[in-house]
Design an enzyme around this catalytic site. Structure first.
Site, PDB file in Angstrom:
ATOM      1  N   CYS A 113       0.810  -1.231   0.000  1.00 24.30           N
ATOM      2  CA  CYS A 113       0.000   0.000   0.000  1.00 24.30           C
ATOM      3  C   CYS A 113       0.842   1.281   0.000  1.00 24.30           C
ATOM      4  CB  CYS A 113      -0.962   0.000   1.174  1.00 24.30           C
ATOM      5  SG  CYS A 113      -2.109  -1.381   1.093  1.00 24.30           S
ATOM      6  N   HIS A 248      -3.355   7.442   1.766  1.00 18.69           N
ATOM      7  CA  HIS A 248      -3.741   6.086   1.362  1.00 18.69           C
ATOM      8  C   HIS A 248      -5.133   5.817   1.924  1.00 18.69           C
ATOM      9  CE1 HIS A 248      -3.930   1.904   0.673  1.00 18.69           C
ATOM     10  NE2 HIS A 248      -3.733   1.556   1.936  1.00 18.69           N
ATOM     11  N   ASN A 278     -10.005   0.092  -0.611  1.00 19.50           N
ATOM     12  CA  ASN A 278      -8.544   0.146  -0.523  1.00 19.50           C
ATOM     13  C   ASN A 278      -7.953  -0.445  -1.808  1.00 19.50           C
ATOM     14  OD1 ASN A 278      -5.836  -0.253   0.039  1.00 19.50           O
ATOM     15  ND2 ASN A 278      -6.170  -1.092   2.095  1.00 19.50           N
TER      16      ASN A 278
HETATM   17  O1  UT7 Z   1      -3.846  -0.933   3.461  1.00 18.34           O
HETATM   18  C1  UT7 Z   1      -3.026  -1.649   4.310  1.00 18.34           C
HETATM   19  C2  UT7 Z   1      -3.302  -1.338   5.685  1.00 18.34           C
HETATM   20  N1  UT7 Z   1      -4.528  -1.938   6.119  1.00 18.34           N
HETATM   21  C3  UT7 Z   1      -5.273  -1.306   6.987  1.00 18.34           C
HETATM   22  O2  UT7 Z   1      -4.928  -0.199   7.299  1.00 18.34           O
HETATM   23  C4  UT7 Z   1      -6.458  -1.997   7.603  1.00 18.34           C
HETATM   24  C5  UT7 Z   1      -6.504  -1.668   9.046  1.00 18.34           C
HETATM   25  N2  UT7 Z   1      -7.587  -2.286   9.787  1.00 18.34           N
HETATM   26  C6  UT7 Z   1      -8.889  -1.936   9.647  1.00 18.34           C
HETATM   27  O3  UT7 Z   1      -9.235  -1.132   8.816  1.00 18.34           O
HETATM   28  C7  UT7 Z   1      -9.898  -2.525  10.611  1.00 18.34           C
HETATM   29  O4  UT7 Z   1      -9.233  -3.195  11.632  1.00 18.34           O
HETATM   30  C8  UT7 Z   1     -10.899  -3.507   9.925  1.00 18.34           C
HETATM   31  C9  UT7 Z   1     -11.851  -2.724   9.080  1.00 18.34           C
HETATM   32  C10 UT7 Z   1     -10.131  -4.516   9.085  1.00 18.34           C
HETATM   33  C11 UT7 Z   1     -11.716  -4.250  10.990  1.00 18.34           C
HETATM   34  O5  UT7 Z   1     -12.375  -3.343  11.869  1.00 18.34           O
HETATM   35  P1  UT7 Z   1     -12.346  -3.607  13.453  1.00 18.34           P
HETATM   36  O6  UT7 Z   1     -13.178  -2.559  14.051  1.00 18.34           O
HETATM   37  O7  UT7 Z   1     -10.894  -3.673  13.849  1.00 18.34           O
HETATM   38  O8  UT7 Z   1     -13.092  -4.987  13.598  1.00 18.34           O
HETATM   39  P2  UT7 Z   1     -12.562  -6.386  14.132  1.00 18.34           P
HETATM   40  O9  UT7 Z   1     -11.602  -6.997  13.162  1.00 18.34           O
HETATM   41  O10 UT7 Z   1     -12.121  -6.252  15.520  1.00 18.34           O
HETATM   42  O11 UT7 Z   1     -13.906  -7.243  14.095  1.00 18.34           O
HETATM   43  C12 UT7 Z   1     -15.046  -6.884  14.898  1.00 18.34           C
HETATM   44  C13 UT7 Z   1     -16.162  -7.872  14.661  1.00 18.34           C
HETATM   45  C14 UT7 Z   1     -15.755  -9.326  14.788  1.00 18.34           C
HETATM   46  O12 UT7 Z   1     -16.812 -10.023  15.415  1.00 18.34           O
HETATM   47  P3  UT7 Z   1     -16.707 -10.421  16.995  1.00 18.34           P
HETATM   48  O13 UT7 Z   1     -15.478 -11.251  17.107  1.00 18.34           O
HETATM   49  O14 UT7 Z   1     -16.593  -9.103  17.695  1.00 18.34           O
HETATM   50  O15 UT7 Z   1     -17.999 -11.119  17.210  1.00 18.34           O
HETATM   51  C15 UT7 Z   1     -15.641  -9.810  13.361  1.00 18.34           C
HETATM   52  O16 UT7 Z   1     -15.863 -11.166  13.181  1.00 18.34           O
HETATM   53  O17 UT7 Z   1     -16.679  -7.723  13.332  1.00 18.34           O
HETATM   54  C16 UT7 Z   1     -16.732  -9.004  12.687  1.00 18.34           C
HETATM   55  N3  UT7 Z   1     -16.492  -8.837  11.249  1.00 18.34           N
HETATM   56  C17 UT7 Z   1     -17.473  -8.606  10.357  1.00 18.34           C
HETATM   57  N4  UT7 Z   1     -18.804  -8.524  10.468  1.00 18.34           N
HETATM   58  C18 UT7 Z   1     -19.517  -8.277   9.360  1.00 18.34           C
HETATM   59  C19 UT7 Z   1     -15.303  -8.820  10.601  1.00 18.34           C
HETATM   60  N5  UT7 Z   1     -15.490  -8.598   9.287  1.00 18.34           N
HETATM   61  C20 UT7 Z   1     -16.831  -8.469   9.117  1.00 18.34           C
HETATM   62  C21 UT7 Z   1     -17.626  -8.223   7.989  1.00 18.34           C
HETATM   63  N6  UT7 Z   1     -18.956  -8.139   8.151  1.00 18.34           N
HETATM   64  N7  UT7 Z   1     -17.104  -8.049   6.740  1.00 18.34           N
END
Ligand code: UT7
Length: 321
Positions: A113, A248, A278
Site C-alpha cells: 500500500c 492512502h 482500498n
Molecule cells: O492498506 C493496508 C493497511 N490496512 C489497513 O490499514 C487496515 C486496518 N484495519 C482496519 O481497517 C480494521 O481493523 C478492519 C476494518 C479490518 C476491521 O475493523 P475492526 O473494528 O478492527 O473490527 P474487528 O476486526 O475487531 O472485528 C469486529 C467484529 C468481529 O466479530 P466479533 O469477534 O466481535 O464477534 C468480526 O468477526 O466484526 C466481525 N467482522 C465482520 N462482520 C460483518 C469482521 N469482518 C466483518 C464483515 N462483516 N465483513
C-alpha cells in the site's frame, strides 16, 4: 534548484462496481458493518480482460494527456504494484510497450500500500540525478485476484484500480512547484500481520491476502502520524500551510484519527475510500487525480501524501503542485 514537478495526473477504474449490498448477497456481511467500520460503500473489481497493466496504461495515458507530454518523451517508468500481471517481466515494461515508448528505463517497486510513495521517491531521486528528464510514476493493482472471497474480514476491504502522475525535472525557485520532502520507512518485524500466503519461492502459488486488521490499524495510526510530522519538519512548514492531504485510502477511521493527531481539519483530507475501497498502491494517485479533476487540488497548492502497508512499509511526501 532542480525539483521533480507533478505536471499531470490520470487514473483508471475497472468497469464493474460492487456495492456492499452486492457483497452481502455472497458472504455473511452487511452494508451497515462495512460503512461503520471502514467508510467503504462500493469498490470496482476487474473482469478477466482488465489487468494491472491495462489499468496502469489507461491511467498513464490520461496523465500524459493532462501533462501535454508525448509517451516518446518519457525516460523513466516506475510502477508500484503487489499484483503484477506476471512474476516477471516487470509490469512497468508492459506499460512502456503499450504506450509505445520503448526506450529509457522501466521497473516495478513493491511496497504494497506504500508502493506509490516508494515509487515517487525513487523517480524523484533519479530525476534529480539527471538520469531522465520526464517520468511516469504509477500505482496499479488488481487486489481482487489475491483476495480470499470466503474471508469476510478482508475481502470487503479492497478494490482494483490505477493512478499515475507525470513527473518532470525542472529548475525552480525555492517556493516553486515540485516535491519538497519525502520520507520512507520499513520494518519487517510484522510480516504476520499483513501478508500473502503464497509466492514463487515458497509455495509456488500466487497465494491469498491475510491480515490481522485490528493490529494493522494500531500500527498505521502511530506510524503515519510520526512520518507526517517528520516530513513536515523536514520541509520546514507549519501544519496550517498544508492545503490538502491525499492519504492512502484504507479506512475512513484511520484517515480521521491521523488528521486529528496532526491537528489537520477533516475538510482538507481527500477521501475516496467510500467509492474505491482500498486499492493498495493505486489509492494515493487515484485520490489525487479525483481531487485535481474536480478542481479541489490546484496549481500552487501544498499537498501532503501518506501511506502505510504490508512489510510494514510507510512513508509521506510533500509537494507543491
Ligand atoms: O492498506 C493496508 C493497511 N490496512 C489497513 O490499514 C487496515 C486496518 N484495519 C482496519 O481497517 C480494521 O481493523 C478492519 C476494518 C479490518 C476491521 O475493523 P475492526 O473494528 O478492527 O473490527 P474487528 O476486526 O475487531 O472485528 C469486529 C467484529 C468481529 O466479530 P466479533 O469477534 O466481535 O464477534 C468480526 O468477526 O466484526 C466481525 N467482522 C465482520 N462482520 C460483518 C469482521 N469482518 C466483518 C464483515 N462483516 N465483513
Amino acid at each position: 534548484m532542480i525539483r521533480s514537478v507533478l505536471t499531470g495526473t490520470g487514473s483508471a477504474l475497472p468497469r464493474q462496481v460492487f456495492t456492499n449490498a452486492d457483497l452481502a448477497e455472497r458472504i455473511d456481511t452487511s452494508d451497515e458493518w462495512i460503512v461503520e467500520r471502514t467508510g467503504i460503500r462500493q469498490r470496482h473489481l476487474a473482469e478477466e480482460d482488465e489487468t494491472t497493466s491495462s489499468l496502469a496504461t489507461e491511467a498513464a495515458r490520461r496523465a500524459l494527456d493532462a501533462a501535454g507530454v508525448e509517451a516518446s518523451e518519457i525516460g523513466l517508468i516506475v510502477l508500484a504494484t503487489a499484483t503484477p500481471d506476471h512474476t516477471f517481466p516487470a509490469t512497468a515494461t508492459q506499460v512502456q510497450h503499450a504506450l509505445g515508448c520503448n526506450s529509457g528505463v522501466a521497473f516495478d517497486v513493491q511496497a504494497v500500500c506504500s508502493g506509490f510513495l516508494y515509487a515517487l521517491a525513487t523517480a524523484d531521486s533519479l530525476l534529480r540525478t539527471g538520469m531522465a528528464k520526464k517520468a511516469l510514476v504509477i500505482g496499479a493493482e488488481t487486489f481482487s485476484r489475491i483476495l480470499d472471497w470466503e474471508d469476510r474480514t478482508t475481502c470487503v476491504l479492497f478494490g482494483d484500480g490505477a493512478g499515475a502522475v507525470v513527473l518532470e525535472a525542472r529548475e525552480v525557485a525555492e517556493d516553486g512547484p515540485g516535491i519538497i520532502a519525502s520520507k520512507l520507512h520499513a520494518d519487517g518485524a510484522h510480516k504476520e500481520l499483513l501478508y500473502v500466503d503464497g509466492g514463487p519461492s515458497t509455495t509456488g502459488t500466487v497465494g491469498k491476502l491475510r491480515m490481522r486488521g485490528r493490529e494493522v490499524f494500531r500500527h498505521a495510526v502511530v506510524n503515519l502520524a510520526e512520518v507526517l510530522r517528520e516530513t513536515i519538519e523536514e520541509a520546514g512548514i507549519a501544519v496550517d500551510q498544508i492545503d490538502w492531504v491525499v492519504p492512502h485510502q484504507a479506512n475512513a477511521r484511520i484517515l480521521d484519527a491521523t488528521a486529528r493527531k496532526l491537528g489537520l481539519p477533516a475538510e482538507r483530507v481527500v477521501v475516496t475510500v467510500d467509492r474505491h475501497a482500498n486499492t493498495s498502491a493505486a489509492s494515493v494517485p487515484l485520490a489525487l487525480d479525483v481531487a485535481v479533476r474536480d478542481g479541489r487540488v490546484k496549481e500552487g497548492d501544498l499537498v501532503l501524501f501518506e501511506a502505510m502497508g504490508g512489510g510494514f512499509t510507510w512513508g509521506a511526501a510533500l509537494a507543491r503542485m
